[in-house]
Design a protein around this motif. Structure first.
Motif, mmCIF file in Angstrom:
data_model
loop_
_atom_site.group_PDB
_atom_site.id
_atom_site.type_symbol
_atom_site.label_atom_id
_atom_site.label_comp_id
_atom_site.label_asym_id
_atom_site.label_seq_id
_atom_site.Cartn_x
_atom_site.Cartn_y
_atom_site.Cartn_z
ATOM 1 N N ILE A 381 1.304 -1.305 -0.074
ATOM 2 C CA ILE A 381 0.132 0.308 0.095
ATOM 3 C C ILE A 381 0.395 1.812 0.271
ATOM 4 O O ILE A 381 0.132 2.007 -0.580
ATOM 5 C CB ILE A 381 -0.940 0.055 0.749
ATOM 6 C CG1 ILE A 381 -1.931 -0.891 1.441
ATOM 7 C CG2 ILE A 381 -1.700 1.269 1.250
ATOM 8 C CD1 ILE A 381 -2.952 -1.581 2.007
ATOM 9 N N GLU A 382 2.081 1.760 1.102
ATOM 10 C CA GLU A 382 2.676 2.819 1.298
ATOM 11 C C GLU A 382 3.242 2.699 0.220
ATOM 12 O O GLU A 382 3.101 4.083 -0.206
ATOM 13 C CB GLU A 382 3.544 2.337 2.058
ATOM 14 C CG GLU A 382 3.807 3.542 2.590
ATOM 15 C CD GLU A 382 4.821 3.890 3.667
ATOM 16 O OE1 GLU A 382 6.297 4.774 4.039
ATOM 17 O OE2 GLU A 382 4.672 2.878 4.791
ATOM 18 N N PRO A 383 4.197 2.093 -0.411
ATOM 19 C CA PRO A 383 4.643 2.255 -1.728
ATOM 20 C C PRO A 383 4.488 2.543 -3.353
ATOM 21 O O PRO A 383 4.304 3.711 -4.165
ATOM 22 C CB PRO A 383 5.611 0.810 -2.410
ATOM 23 C CG PRO A 383 4.955 -0.331 -1.395
ATOM 24 C CD PRO A 383 4.887 1.100 -0.127
ATOM 25 N N ALA A 384 2.850 2.057 -3.455
ATOM 26 C CA ALA A 384 1.827 2.248 -3.897
ATOM 27 C C ALA A 384 1.510 3.938 -4.148
ATOM 28 O O ALA A 384 1.276 4.272 -5.351
ATOM 29 C CB ALA A 384 0.786 1.458 -4.490
ATOM 30 N N ALA A 389 1.057 9.567 -5.971
ATOM 31 C CA ALA A 389 1.359 10.748 -5.345
ATOM 32 C C ALA A 389 2.364 11.000 -5.679
ATOM 33 O O ALA A 389 2.713 12.484 -6.154
ATOM 34 C CB ALA A 389 1.293 10.398 -3.431
ATOM 35 N N GLY A 390 3.375 10.694 -6.655
ATOM 36 C CA GLY A 390 4.988 11.257 -6.988
ATOM 37 C C GLY A 390 4.348 11.272 -8.627
ATOM 38 O O GLY A 390 4.753 11.503 -9.776
ATOM 39 N N GLY A 391 3.246 11.420 -9.180
ATOM 40 C CA GLY A 391 2.591 10.594 -10.680
ATOM 41 C C GLY A 391 2.658 9.876 -11.249
ATOM 42 O O GLY A 391 2.809 10.407 -12.614
ATOM 43 N N ALA A 392 2.923 9.178 -10.797
ATOM 44 C CA ALA A 392 3.724 7.946 -11.639
ATOM 45 C C ALA A 392 2.795 7.111 -12.642
ATOM 46 O O ALA A 392 1.341 7.326 -12.091
ATOM 47 C CB ALA A 392 4.450 6.407 -10.693
ATOM 48 N N THR A 393 2.770 6.691 -13.723
ATOM 49 C CA THR A 393 1.385 6.276 -14.532
ATOM 50 C C THR A 393 1.482 4.634 -14.062
ATOM 51 O O THR A 393 2.028 4.147 -13.354
ATOM 52 C CB THR A 393 2.209 6.006 -15.915
ATOM 53 O OG1 THR A 393 2.903 5.142 -16.055
ATOM 54 C CG2 THR A 393 2.148 7.609 -16.022
ATOM 55 N N ASP A 435 -9.299 12.755 -14.093
ATOM 56 C CA ASP A 435 -8.763 12.529 -13.245
ATOM 57 C C ASP A 435 -7.200 11.503 -13.364
ATOM 58 O O ASP A 435 -7.097 11.219 -14.013
ATOM 59 C CB ASP A 435 -9.790 11.465 -12.327
ATOM 60 C CG ASP A 435 -11.119 11.949 -11.803
ATOM 61 O OD1 ASP A 435 -11.455 13.244 -11.826
ATOM 62 O OD2 ASP A 435 -11.875 10.867 -12.355
ATOM 63 N N PHE A 436 -6.118 12.132 -12.012
ATOM 64 C CA PHE A 436 -5.273 10.589 -11.824
ATOM 65 C C PHE A 436 -5.957 9.814 -10.890
ATOM 66 O O PHE A 436 -6.618 9.587 -9.902
ATOM 67 C CB PHE A 436 -4.166 12.132 -10.884
ATOM 68 C CG PHE A 436 -3.844 13.009 -11.963
ATOM 69 C CD1 PHE A 436 -2.743 12.971 -12.654
ATOM 70 C CD2 PHE A 436 -4.183 14.494 -11.127
ATOM 71 C CE1 PHE A 436 -2.556 14.199 -13.406
ATOM 72 C CE2 PHE A 436 -3.961 15.583 -12.082
ATOM 73 C CZ PHE A 436 -2.992 14.985 -13.216
#
Length: 613
Positions: A381-384, A389-393, A435-436
């Motif tokens: 959960i945390e790494p995902a 949050a950092g904008g990863a696709t 939406d992101f």
């Protein structure tokens, strides 16, 4: 001196403002003479009573919803108005009790306190220390609690006088009972494709084109959202998780009680003052002079009061031997209990359950593997979350975590694959291309994130794409049309005097049908149609793949002396009395509120609301 006088004046002004501020926020509780949020005649609803009632309702809502619910959210649905209405209604009854001079004595208060289960000590008797501790925990002292109790008991006397002894009119009970138990005798026959005078033809191309054009809505796909989804679910991880055989065996042994359960019985218990009364009651039931339900009602109880639920022999103590000696459902006893002689009604027998390790092994392994999978997903959960949050696709998310990519063409009604999750469907319905992606926690412990790639507008599927569906729908429509026409022709002949036995179709004779019955093989709406017919009437009832010819032979009224009718009549009388009593109580409270007048302190009400999270 002039300066000191001004200074002192400012101090008093500041102190006054501080007192007003504290009163407005209700700091330290809502005690004091000005703590009423509402008054009804001589009775009042205190801020503390209102606050506790709101908190209690919120707790129930949160338990039902399985999540936290803020007061603001509940207020949007009118929770505060419901609670205020209930409390002012109680206050109106309290005011009526005061006007009538009704009040319970100290002896009754003492009895109510000493018999309250919340104040019982380890010896099973009243514990004063437990009494005082429980009150402190709830912000009360003994004087406040006992005065509240006196008010409640006095109000209950008024309430009982209003709702007690209400007997519904016999005509009303007879009407409801007739609706429920009136029977119908019917003869019917179902025409199917095999009974057609001519075989159903194959549809021509022009037939299919015409049907497709006339039913475009049935073959039009709704707006479709093309989604990319990154997901990780316990189910997809199960095969990758190894569970040691010793761990499976240990889990089986630790849950042995779930795999080996003794015989249980569903029972109801009715206690009597002495053995002779219990034996007389049992004899009356066996002779058909009364019913168990009627005995319960005579004692002023409800079926819920006597329901013991699912019990083992050991759970019934001394009565267990008698109850478990019976071969099947029925009434047994009298048997001695801690409350006196009792009759037990056995409603069902639940057999012994014994599941071997070999039978349970695969299920236990799956449960253990699922638990491990959920634990592993928690670590993702945390790494995902950080990546999103950092904008990863979603593609980058799948590369750097254990999540996998898939696509989904979603529209309302699609529930396969990942769309089986409520959370996925909800997100799919709400997502827009602006939406992101956000992390979604699924109800089975899984994770997902989705992106809207394209929105495809509604489109009519060409005939070649849905040829099989169009042909099946054409055949069903054509079959019903032809069956209906032939059934109506036969029905006309039967009404003209032709015997149903002579139509060369298997007949069904159903006698004593009630509105709650279900007839296997009959079309939907069959029972409703039968109860809308007059004796001797013949009617055609169509359904998928069949057309039923039905003739109503006779209407059978409920049996007045039938044990089932007597029992249901007693239950109906109780339910209707309770409903009428509740309606009368609501009307009385409204009238009492109107007569006494309801005065709301909006400022105090707002102060209470401000302190509720």
């Amino acid at each position: 001196m002039a300066q000191r006088k001004v200074s002192n004046t400012l101090v008093w002004i500041l102190l006054g403002l501080l007192i007003l501020a504290l009163a407005g926020t209700g700091i330290g509780g809502f005690g004091g003479s000005g703590s009423a949020i509402a008054r009804v005649g001589s009775a009042e609803v205190t801020a503390n009573d209102y606050s506790r009632a709101i908190q209690g309702e919120l707790s129930q809502l949160q338990a039902q919803a399985g999540r936290g619910i803020s007061f603001r959210e509940a207020q949007a649905f009118g929770l505060d108005q419901v609670v205020l209405s209930r409390l002012t209604g109680d206050a109106a009854l309290e005011d009526q009790a005061t006007q009538a001079g009704i009040s319970v004595g100290d002896d009754r208060i003492g009895e109510a306190v000493q018999t309250n289960p919340a104040f019982v000590g380890i010896d099973g008797g009243f514990d004063r220390a437990a009494y005082q501790f429980t009150l402190r925990q709830n912000g009360l002292n003994t004087r406040e609690f006992e005065e509240t109790l006196r008010t409640d008991l006095s109000r209950q006397i008024v309430q009982s006088a209003i709702v007690g002894g209400i007997a519904p009119p016999d005509a009303y009970i007879d009407t409801v009972l007739t609706f429920m138990l009136e029977g119908r005798d019917v003869t019917w026959a179902a025409l199917t494709e095999d009974n057609l005078s001519e075989p159903l033809p194959e549809p021509s191309e022009s037939d299919l084109i015409a049907y497709h054009g006339a039913n475009e809505e049935a073959f039009t796909l709704g707006e479709t959202k093309v989604l990319t989804i990154a997901s990780l679910t316990p189910q997809t991880m199960l095969e990758t998780i190894e569970i040691a055989e010793d761990d499976i065996r240990a889990a089986y042994e630790s849950r042995r009680a779930a795999f080996d359960t003794p015989e249980r019985r569903l029972v109801e218990r009715l206690v009597f003052p002495d053995t002779a009364a219990a034996e007389a009651a049992k004899a009356a039931v066996e002779d058909g002079n009364t019913t168990f339900e009627a005995l319960v009602e005579e004692r002023g109880l409800t079926m819920a009061d006597v329901d013991f639920g699912e019990v083992t022999e050991a759970g019934l103590d001394a009565a267990g031997e008698i109850v478990f000696a019976a071969d099947g459902p029925g009434i047994v006893g009298p048997a001695e209990t801690s409350l006196g002689p009792a009759l037990f009604r056995i409603n069902a027998i639940l057999d012994v359950v014994s599941i071997s390790f070999e039978e349970a092994r695969d299920n236990i392994r799956e449960v253990l593997a699922t638990d491990e999978a959920r634990a592993a997903i928690l670590d993702e959960i945390e790494p995902a979350d950080d990546l999103l949050a950092g904008g990863a696709t979603l593609e980058e998310l799948a590369d750097e975590t254990a999540m996998t990519l898939s696509t989904l063409d979603w529209r309302p009604g699609i529930t396969e694959g990942l769309a089986a999750y409520d959370e996925i469907r909800t997100a799919a319905a709400q997502v827009t291309q602006d939406d992101f992606p956000e992390l979604i926690e699924l109800d089975d412990g899984g994770l997902a994130a989705l992106r809207l790639d394209e929105t495809v507008p509604p489109r009519l599927q060409p005939l070649d794409e849905v040829r099989d569906e169009v042909e099946a729908a054409w055949r069903e429509t054509e079959l019903i049309t032809r069956l209906g026409a032939e059934a109506r022709a036969l029905a006309a002949e039967i009404e003209a005097g032709r015997e149903m036995a002579g139509i060369d179709i298997p007949l069904n004779w159903d006698r004593g049908l009630t509105r709650s019955d279900f007839i296997d093989g009959a079309p939907e709406g069959f029972i409703d149609a039968i109860f809308a017919m007059e004796p001797g009437e013949v009617r055609v009832i169509e359904g998928p793949g069949q057309a039923v010819i039905a003739r109503l032979e006779e209407v059978a009224p409920p049996g007045e002396d039938d044990a089932n009718s007597v029992a249901i009549r007693g239950i109906l009388a109780g339910q209707i009395s309770q409903s009428l009593g509740q309606d009368l109580l609501v009307g009385f409270m409204e009238a009492a509120r109107s007569e006494a007048g309801v005065r709301i302190d909006q400022g105090m009400l707002n102060a209470v609301h401000a302190q509720i999270p």
